[in-house]
Design a protein around this motif. Structure first.
Motif, PDB file in Angstrom:
ATOM      1  N   TYR A 164      -1.061-125.510  35.634  1.00 53.55           N
ATOM      2  CA  TYR A 164      -0.564-124.645  34.570  1.00 53.55           C
ATOM      3  C   TYR A 164       0.503-125.384  33.770  1.00 53.55           C
ATOM      4  O   TYR A 164       1.317-126.123  34.328  1.00 53.55           O
ATOM      5  N   TRP A 165       0.491-125.154  32.478  1.00 50.52           N
ATOM      6  CA  TRP A 165       1.495-125.772  31.626  1.00 50.52           C
ATOM      7  C   TRP A 165       2.883-125.350  32.093  1.00 50.52           C
ATOM      8  O   TRP A 165       3.192-124.189  32.210  1.00 50.52           O
ATOM      9  N   ARG A 166       3.679-126.320  32.429  1.00 54.93           N
ATOM     10  CA  ARG A 166       5.051-126.160  32.893  1.00 54.93           C
ATOM     11  C   ARG A 166       5.136-125.345  34.179  1.00 54.93           C
ATOM     12  O   ARG A 166       6.135-124.695  34.457  1.00 54.93           O
ATOM     13  N   GLY A 167       4.039-125.375  34.965  1.00 55.19           N
ATOM     14  CA  GLY A 167       4.025-124.714  36.259  1.00 55.19           C
ATOM     15  C   GLY A 167       4.029-123.207  36.196  1.00 55.19           C
ATOM     16  O   GLY A 167       4.261-122.547  37.210  1.00 55.19           O
ATOM     17  N   MET A 173      -4.021-123.344  31.480  1.00 55.29           N
ATOM     18  CA  MET A 173      -4.377-124.277  32.551  1.00 55.29           C
ATOM     19  C   MET A 173      -4.820-125.590  31.919  1.00 55.29           C
ATOM     20  O   MET A 173      -5.731-125.622  31.083  1.00 55.29           O
ATOM     21  N   LEU A 174      -4.169-126.675  32.304  1.00 55.26           N
ATOM     22  CA  LEU A 174      -4.484-127.999  31.797  1.00 55.26           C
ATOM     23  C   LEU A 174      -5.191-128.818  32.874  1.00 55.26           C
ATOM     24  O   LEU A 174      -5.237-128.420  34.037  1.00 55.26           O
ATOM     25  N   SER A 214      -4.118-120.867  60.561  1.00 48.79           N
ATOM     26  CA  SER A 214      -4.930-120.693  59.354  1.00 48.79           C
ATOM     27  C   SER A 214      -4.082-120.011  58.297  1.00 48.79           C
ATOM     28  O   SER A 214      -2.984-119.519  58.565  1.00 48.79           O
ATOM     29  N   PHE A 215      -4.620-119.978  57.080  1.00 48.09           N
ATOM     30  CA  PHE A 215      -3.960-119.301  55.970  1.00 48.09           C
ATOM     31  C   PHE A 215      -4.956-118.313  55.358  1.00 48.09           C
ATOM     32  O   PHE A 215      -6.170-118.500  55.433  1.00 48.09           O
ATOM     33  N   HIS A 216      -4.432-117.252  54.763  1.00 46.65           N
ATOM     34  CA  HIS A 216      -5.291-116.235  54.166  1.00 46.65           C
ATOM     35  C   HIS A 216      -4.665-115.738  52.878  1.00 46.65           C
ATOM     36  O   HIS A 216      -3.425-115.678  52.759  1.00 46.65           O
ATOM     37  N   GLU A 217      -5.515-115.369  51.937  1.00 42.42           N
ATOM     38  CA  GLU A 217      -5.035-114.929  50.626  1.00 42.42           C
ATOM     39  C   GLU A 217      -4.161-113.677  50.690  1.00 42.42           C
ATOM     40  O   GLU A 217      -3.378-113.407  49.772  1.00 42.42           O
ATOM     41  N   VAL A 218      -4.262-112.904  51.782  1.00 45.03           N
ATOM     42  CA  VAL A 218      -3.444-111.685  51.866  1.00 45.03           C
ATOM     43  C   VAL A 218      -1.969-112.020  52.089  1.00 45.03           C
ATOM     44  O   VAL A 218      -1.099-111.152  51.891  1.00 45.03           O
ATOM     45  N   ALA A 219      -1.665-113.251  52.496  1.00 43.09           N
ATOM     46  CA  ALA A 219      -0.273-113.651  52.722  1.00 43.09           C
ATOM     47  C   ALA A 219      -0.107-115.104  52.288  1.00 43.09           C
ATOM     48  O   ALA A 219       0.056-115.997  53.120  1.00 43.09           O
ATOM     49  N   PRO A 220      -0.158-115.381  50.979  1.00 39.97           N
ATOM     50  CA  PRO A 220      -0.081-116.771  50.531  1.00 39.97           C
ATOM     51  C   PRO A 220       1.218-117.430  50.968  1.00 39.97           C
ATOM     52  O   PRO A 220       2.303-116.863  50.875  1.00 39.97           O
ATOM     53  N   GLY A 221       1.072-118.658  51.462  1.00 46.00           N
ATOM     54  CA  GLY A 221       2.238-119.420  51.870  1.00 46.00           C
ATOM     55  C   GLY A 221       2.808-119.030  53.216  1.00 46.00           C
ATOM     56  O   GLY A 221       3.906-119.463  53.565  1.00 46.00           O
ATOM     57  N   ALA A 222       2.056-118.236  53.989  1.00 48.40           N
ATOM     58  CA  ALA A 222       2.532-117.811  55.313  1.00 48.40           C
ATOM     59  C   ALA A 222       1.426-118.074  56.330  1.00 48.40           C
ATOM     60  O   ALA A 222       0.329-117.533  56.199  1.00 48.40           O
ATOM     61  N   PRO A 223       1.679-118.889  57.338  1.00 52.57           N
ATOM     62  CA  PRO A 223       0.619-119.227  58.296  1.00 52.57           C
ATOM     63  C   PRO A 223       0.325-118.106  59.272  1.00 52.57           C
ATOM     64  O   PRO A 223       1.216-117.333  59.640  1.00 52.57           O
ATOM     65  N   PHE A 224      -0.931-118.022  59.680  1.00 53.47           N
ATOM     66  CA  PHE A 224      -1.345-117.190  60.809  1.00 53.47           C
ATOM     67  C   PHE A 224      -1.451-118.126  62.008  1.00 53.47           C
ATOM     68  O   PHE A 224      -2.292-119.034  62.015  1.00 53.47           O
ATOM     69  N   TRP A 225      -0.597-117.919  62.996  1.00 58.03           N
ATOM     70  CA  TRP A 225      -0.595-118.785  64.171  1.00 58.03           C
ATOM     71  C   TRP A 225      -1.637-118.292  65.178  1.00 58.03           C
ATOM     72  O   TRP A 225      -1.596-117.145  65.606  1.00 58.03           O
ATOM     73  N   HIS A 226      -2.567-119.166  65.544  1.00 56.00           N
ATOM     74  CA  HIS A 226      -3.570-118.849  66.551  1.00 56.00           C
ATOM     75  C   HIS A 226      -2.981-119.159  67.939  1.00 56.00           C
ATOM     76  O   HIS A 226      -1.949-119.838  68.046  1.00 56.00           O
ATOM     77  N   SER A 326       3.025-120.545  43.533  1.00 55.81           N
ATOM     78  CA  SER A 326       1.744-120.711  44.225  1.00 55.81           C
ATOM     79  C   SER A 326       1.188-122.122  44.075  1.00 55.81           C
ATOM     80  O   SER A 326       0.565-122.651  44.987  1.00 55.81           O
ATOM     81  N   GLY A 327       1.441-122.746  42.915  1.00 54.01           N
ATOM     82  CA  GLY A 327       0.907-124.083  42.693  1.00 54.01           C
ATOM     83  C   GLY A 327       1.569-125.160  43.530  1.00 54.01           C
ATOM     84  O   GLY A 327       1.046-126.269  43.637  1.00 54.01           O
TER      85      GLY A 327
END
Length: 596
Positions: A164-167, A173-174, A214-226, A326-327
């Motif tokens: 994205y331009w300037r984040g 989107m470039l 793993s990671f899931h879209e319901v909690a971006p940037g937060a790991p699910f620990w197995h 997010s980027g």
């Protein structure tokens, strides 16, 4: 003197090469797409990139054509010519480049550089361009003198990504072309090898394959620990607590949701608000905590402190939340939910050197377990710092003395301290030579001042304590991500989620395998018995793919003799040995926290 000179990246010849490569690439792209629009093109660690708004997506074949044209431009040996331009000249020059026009206005009105970063205090905006051959770009430099100083065999375009331009996800989107450039073809070859090796070690892939997280879209940037990942997490916690208990730390836990008034008092509201998750509760503003330090002051202030109480070492495994765009999220290495291995030491001024020395000792002790050799840097007062400049000078000098007292060679990072205090940053190299910043030790006179912290001194008068912030891992998430890549998923025995797989040769050997597994579990090992229908060789291969340290093969001979045939994940066959002998070997590897 142990201090070593650190040459800023922007002052190196490699920086100039990469910056110049970005311009040469931009020329080649615009020749291919004359209607293309230019974003920005800075040097970055290990390379460069440039953002483009183009009429169609780029293909791998396009990158090959762009590379070929770049080599032609380089062969032309065109000089890089710098010139200062007036706002009117700049607007005319870039009249067909809307992103450049936006940057020009930012430079003039908001005091940024050509990438949109704020200018240092006192630096007035100046518009400059660099021209080579037929291409001219808004740029502050520096560059090489001529394109011919770029080695034609020492650069490569790597891939294209969206940006994205300037984040800002609300902006266009470039297409971002990433490249790398070095002084020699040999350096390029070595870097490309590291890239390939890094792909094999990518913690995100290994996390999936080894069933760690793993990671899931319901909690971006937060790991699910197995479950297997939590084994590693808990073993690191165990080590962390053992070492801290032994050194007189006292563990605390503080709330995750905190009223804004605490952050206003600490200075985070002014200096860190854009990185905080804000919530309104019953008409009042709260935040998920991004730091543990202000909360620890609440515990310090919970009762009157005497000089005899100090040093007070409070450690906390605290769950933090920081808003990362997010980027910028990247597996475990850049997350929004962080488990920080934190501690705050409250001490008298005369205890500073001794306490920092204790932290440095802890760093050496921890890192030796992972065969990391720490490298130290002193980061000084940043442009946007809070508090009395004299206290900053005292704090910086104390950190310098602590390093030099131990004879530690260290680099200087001017202006890279925290907003509330200078710090010692610690870097390590992993198994393939990549640098990672892990531990930090921060000396803070500001927070005790803002929170009015006191202790009663020997003479009965109230005095201000000093606060030392420190983390050893940095965060559990990032440290485990780094370890996963460092070990390529083949964790040492003490960290391995599954330490032993018992493999019966046929179904009739399953009862004996189960008996062996039960004895090993009783001794404290993490064991699986592979009683599936696959052939023995397939089971061995599966265990090796899962990076299990030990495979114990049991058949007729082993069952009759009460032994096990031991194989390592490296493929080495140790032959038959008694269960007691194997247990002795495995338990020693675990006790020493070393290898196999």
């Amino acid at each position: 003197m142990p201090q070593k000179k650190i040459v800023p990246y922007q002052d190196t010849w490699l920086y100039r090469i990469r910056h110049s490569c970005a311009h040469v690439m931009a020329q080649a792209v615009l020749e291919m797409f004359p209607e293309g629009k230019l974003g920005i093109g800075p040097p970055i660690e290990d390379g460069f990139y440039y953002d483009f708004d183009l009429p169609r997506p780029l293909t791998p074949e396009d990158l090959e054509r762009i590379e070929a044209r770049m080599r032609e431009i380089i062969a032309g040996d065109h000089p890089f010519i710098r010139r200062e331009v007036t706002p009117e000249e700049a607007r005319t020059l870039f009249k067909d480049q809307p992103y450049k026009l936006e940057l020009i206005e930012d430079i003039l009105q908001r005091g940024t550089d050509e990438y949109g970063n704020p200018l240092p205090p006192g630096q007035r905006p100046v518009l400059t361009t660099y021209r080579h051959d037929t291409f001219e770009d808004l740029c502050r430099g520096p560059h090489v003198e001529r394109t011919g100083q770029i080695h034609p065999g020492a650069f490569k375009l790597l891939h294209v990504a969206g940006a994205y331009w300037r984040g800002d996800e609300r902006r266009p989107m470039l297409q971002r072309i990433y490249g790398t450039a070095w002084e020699t073809p040999e350096q390029l070859e070595q870097y490309l090898w590291r890239l390939e090796e890094a792909k094999k070690r990518d913690h995100r892939r290994l996390g999936r394959e080894l069933d760690l997280f793993s990671f899931h879209e319901v909690a971006p940037g937060a790991p699910f620990w197995h479950p297997k990942g939590m084994v590693i997490f808990r073993e690191l916690e165990r080590l962390w607590r053992e070492e801290h208990d032994r050194r007189g730390y006292q563990e605390i836990s503080t709330p995750i949701l905190v009223h804004r008034k605490l952050w206003e008092q600490s200075g985070h509201w002014e200096h860190y608000k854009e990185n905080m998750f804000l919530l309104e509760v019953e008409g009042q503003e709260f935040s998920l905590k991004p730091m543990n330090c202000p909360e620890s002051t609440i515990i310090y202030r919970s009762r009157l402190r005497s000089y005899r109480d100090l040093p007070l070492r409070l450690n906390e495994i605290g769950r933090l939340h920081r808003f990362e765009r997010s980027g910028t999220l990247h597996g475990m290495l850049r997350v929004r939910q962080i488990t920080m291995d934190d501690a705050h030491i409250y001490c008298r001024p005369d205890q500073i050197l001794e306490e920092i020395d204790g932290v440095l000792d802890l760093i050496y002790s921890f890192y030796s377990i992972f065969d990391f050799e720490p490298e130290f840097f002193l980061s000084t007062k940043p442009p946007k710092a809070m508090g009395d400049p004299k206290l900053w000078e005292i704090a910086e000098e104390a950190l310098r003395q602590a390093l030099e007292r131990r004879g530690i060679e260290y680099g200087l990072k001017e202006g890279e301290g925290a907003f509330y205090g200078p710090k010692i940053d610690v870097q390590v190299k992993d198994a393939i030579g990549r640098d990672w910043q892990l531990a930090t030790v921060q000396l803070d006179f500001q927070m005790p001042e803002r929170f009015g912290l006191e202790y009663m001194d020997r003479d009965g008068t109230p005095k201000r304590p000093v606060m030392i912030h420190r983390a050893i891992f940095g965060s559990f998430e990032r440290f485990i991500g780094i370890l996963t890549e460092h070990y390529a998923g083949a964790f040492p025995v003490w960290l391995a989620p599954v330490q032993v797989v018992v493999i019966p040769i046929t179904d009739r050997h399953v009862p004996y395998a189960q008996e062996v597994g039960a004895k090993l579990r009783a001794a404290g090992l993490r064991v699986e018995v592979d009683d599936g229908s696959e052939r023995m060789q397939a089971k061995i291969r599966d265990a090796q793919l899962q990076k299990v340290p030990y495979m114990l093969i049991v058949g007729d001979r082993e069952q009759a003799a009460g032994t096990v045939a031991v194989r390592l994940r490296t493929g080495e066959d140790l032959g038959a040995m008694s269960l007691e002998a194997f247990l002795g070997r495995a338990m020693e590897a675990i006790r020493s926290r070393r290898g196999l």
